[in-house]
Design a protein around this motif. Structure first.
Motif, short mmCIF file in Angstrom:
data_model
loop_
_atom_site.label_atom_id
_atom_site.label_comp_id
_atom_site.label_asym_id
_atom_site.label_seq_id
_atom_site.Cartn_x
_atom_site.Cartn_y
_atom_site.Cartn_z
N GLU A 18 0.71 -1.47 0.10
CA GLU A 18 0.06 0.08 0.06
C GLU A 18 0.77 1.25 -0.06
O GLU A 18 0.69 1.90 -0.78
CB GLU A 18 -0.78 0.16 1.26
N THR A 19 1.86 1.15 0.67
CA THR A 19 2.73 2.51 0.79
C THR A 19 3.55 2.67 -0.52
O THR A 19 3.39 3.52 -1.04
CB THR A 19 4.02 2.23 1.96
N GLN A 20 4.10 1.62 -1.28
CA GLN A 20 4.54 1.54 -2.69
C GLN A 20 3.71 2.28 -3.75
O GLN A 20 3.81 3.16 -4.42
CB GLN A 20 5.11 0.35 -2.98
N GLU A 21 2.44 1.67 -3.60
CA GLU A 21 1.38 2.17 -4.57
C GLU A 21 1.15 3.80 -4.16
O GLU A 21 1.04 4.41 -4.98
CB GLU A 21 0.00 1.45 -4.38
N ARG A 22 1.06 3.99 -2.82
CA ARG A 22 0.42 5.70 -2.49
C ARG A 22 2.01 6.50 -2.97
O ARG A 22 1.67 7.37 -3.72
CB ARG A 22 0.55 5.55 -0.97
N LEU A 23 2.92 5.98 -2.96
CA LEU A 23 4.25 6.71 -3.32
C LEU A 23 4.27 6.82 -4.95
O LEU A 23 4.67 7.91 -5.29
CB LEU A 23 5.51 6.00 -2.90
N THR A 80 11.17 7.94 -0.89
CA THR A 80 10.64 6.38 -1.00
C THR A 80 11.42 5.60 -0.08
O THR A 80 11.28 4.71 0.63
CB THR A 80 10.87 6.12 -2.47
N SER A 81 12.70 6.05 0.08
CA SER A 81 14.01 5.35 0.78
C SER A 81 13.37 5.32 2.25
O SER A 81 13.22 4.31 2.82
CB SER A 81 15.09 5.84 0.58
N GLU A 82 13.01 6.64 2.49
CA GLU A 82 12.31 6.81 4.12
C GLU A 82 11.38 6.12 4.37
O GLU A 82 11.45 5.40 5.50
CB GLU A 82 12.31 8.49 4.31
N GLU A 83 10.40 6.19 3.56
CA GLU A 83 9.04 5.48 3.67
C GLU A 83 9.17 4.04 3.72
O GLU A 83 8.76 3.24 4.80
CB GLU A 83 8.00 5.79 2.51
N MET A 84 10.15 3.36 2.97
CA MET A 84 10.09 2.00 2.94
C MET A 84 11.18 1.47 3.93
O MET A 84 11.13 0.33 4.39
CB MET A 84 10.60 1.65 1.47
N GLY A 85 12.05 2.36 4.33
CA GLY A 85 12.95 1.99 5.52
C GLY A 85 12.35 1.86 6.46
O GLY A 85 12.86 0.75 7.49
N ARG A 86 11.16 2.46 6.67
CA ARG A 86 10.62 2.01 8.35
C ARG A 86 9.85 0.62 8.61
O ARG A 86 9.87 -0.06 9.37
CB ARG A 86 9.31 3.21 8.37
N PHE A 87 9.94 0.02 7.11
CA PHE A 87 9.44 -1.42 7.06
C PHE A 87 10.58 -2.42 7.61
O PHE A 87 10.36 -3.62 8.07
CB PHE A 87 8.93 -1.72 5.90
N THR A 88 11.83 -1.89 7.11
CA THR A 88 13.10 -2.64 7.32
C THR A 88 13.80 -2.45 8.44
O THR A 88 14.65 -3.19 8.67
CB THR A 88 13.96 -2.71 5.94
N SER A 89 13.58 -1.31 9.18
CA SER A 89 14.33 -0.86 10.17
C SER A 89 14.26 -2.22 11.45
O SER A 89 12.99 -2.72 11.55
CB SER A 89 14.03 0.25 10.75
N MET A 91 15.25 -5.05 10.91
CA MET A 91 15.55 -6.13 10.43
C MET A 91 16.73 -6.72 9.66
O MET A 91 16.95 -7.76 9.17
CB MET A 91 14.41 -6.53 9.47
N GLY A 92 17.74 -5.46 9.90
CA GLY A 92 18.92 -5.78 9.12
C GLY A 92 18.84 -5.74 7.47
O GLY A 92 19.67 -6.05 6.85
N MET A 93 17.84 -5.17 7.00
CA MET A 93 17.62 -4.80 5.65
C MET A 93 17.44 -3.47 5.48
O MET A 93 16.98 -2.67 6.15
CB MET A 93 16.52 -5.74 4.99
N GLY A 94 17.88 -2.94 4.02
CA GLY A 94 17.76 -1.78 3.96
C GLY A 94 17.49 -1.43 2.46
O GLY A 94 17.33 -2.46 1.53
N PHE A 95 16.83 -0.09 2.08
CA PHE A 95 16.39 -0.11 0.45
C PHE A 95 17.39 1.00 -0.02
O PHE A 95 17.93 1.82 0.68
CB PHE A 95 14.84 0.45 0.67
#
Length: 95
Positions: A18-23, A80-89, A91-95
């Protein structure tokens, strides 16, 4: 993996989508020397506004358009990086 964890992952996946689609449909603005570029999160340019003074100097106009487009791309990518980064914070993953 237990059912609770699976449900949490499915919820997270849905929120990410949903975040990707909104962005993708959000308008972002880039500016440089009298040029304003409006760009969607999908990097599609939807509008360009020019100061009339720039019409007298074609080289300056071209440079300003390039700079404004690059600025808009940077704004899209950063947001986009900031918005999607909140999902991976965490978890040791980054965008």
């Amino acid at each position: 993996m237990n059912q609770n964890m699976i449900r949490k992952l499915q919820k997270l996946q849905k929120e990410m989508q949903e975040t990707q689609e909104r962005l993708q449909m959000t308008e972002f603005e880039g500016q440089a020397s009298g040029v304003k570029v409006i760009m969607l999160g999908s990097h599609q340019i939807v509008d360009i506004k020019l100061d009339k003074e720039l019409l007298e100097d074609i080289e300056m106009l071209q440079d300003a358009i390039v700079a404004a487009v690059n600025n808009a791309v940077a704004v899209v990518d950063k947001t986009t990086s900031e918005e999607m980064g909140r999902f991976t914070s965490g978890m040791g993953m980054g965008f």
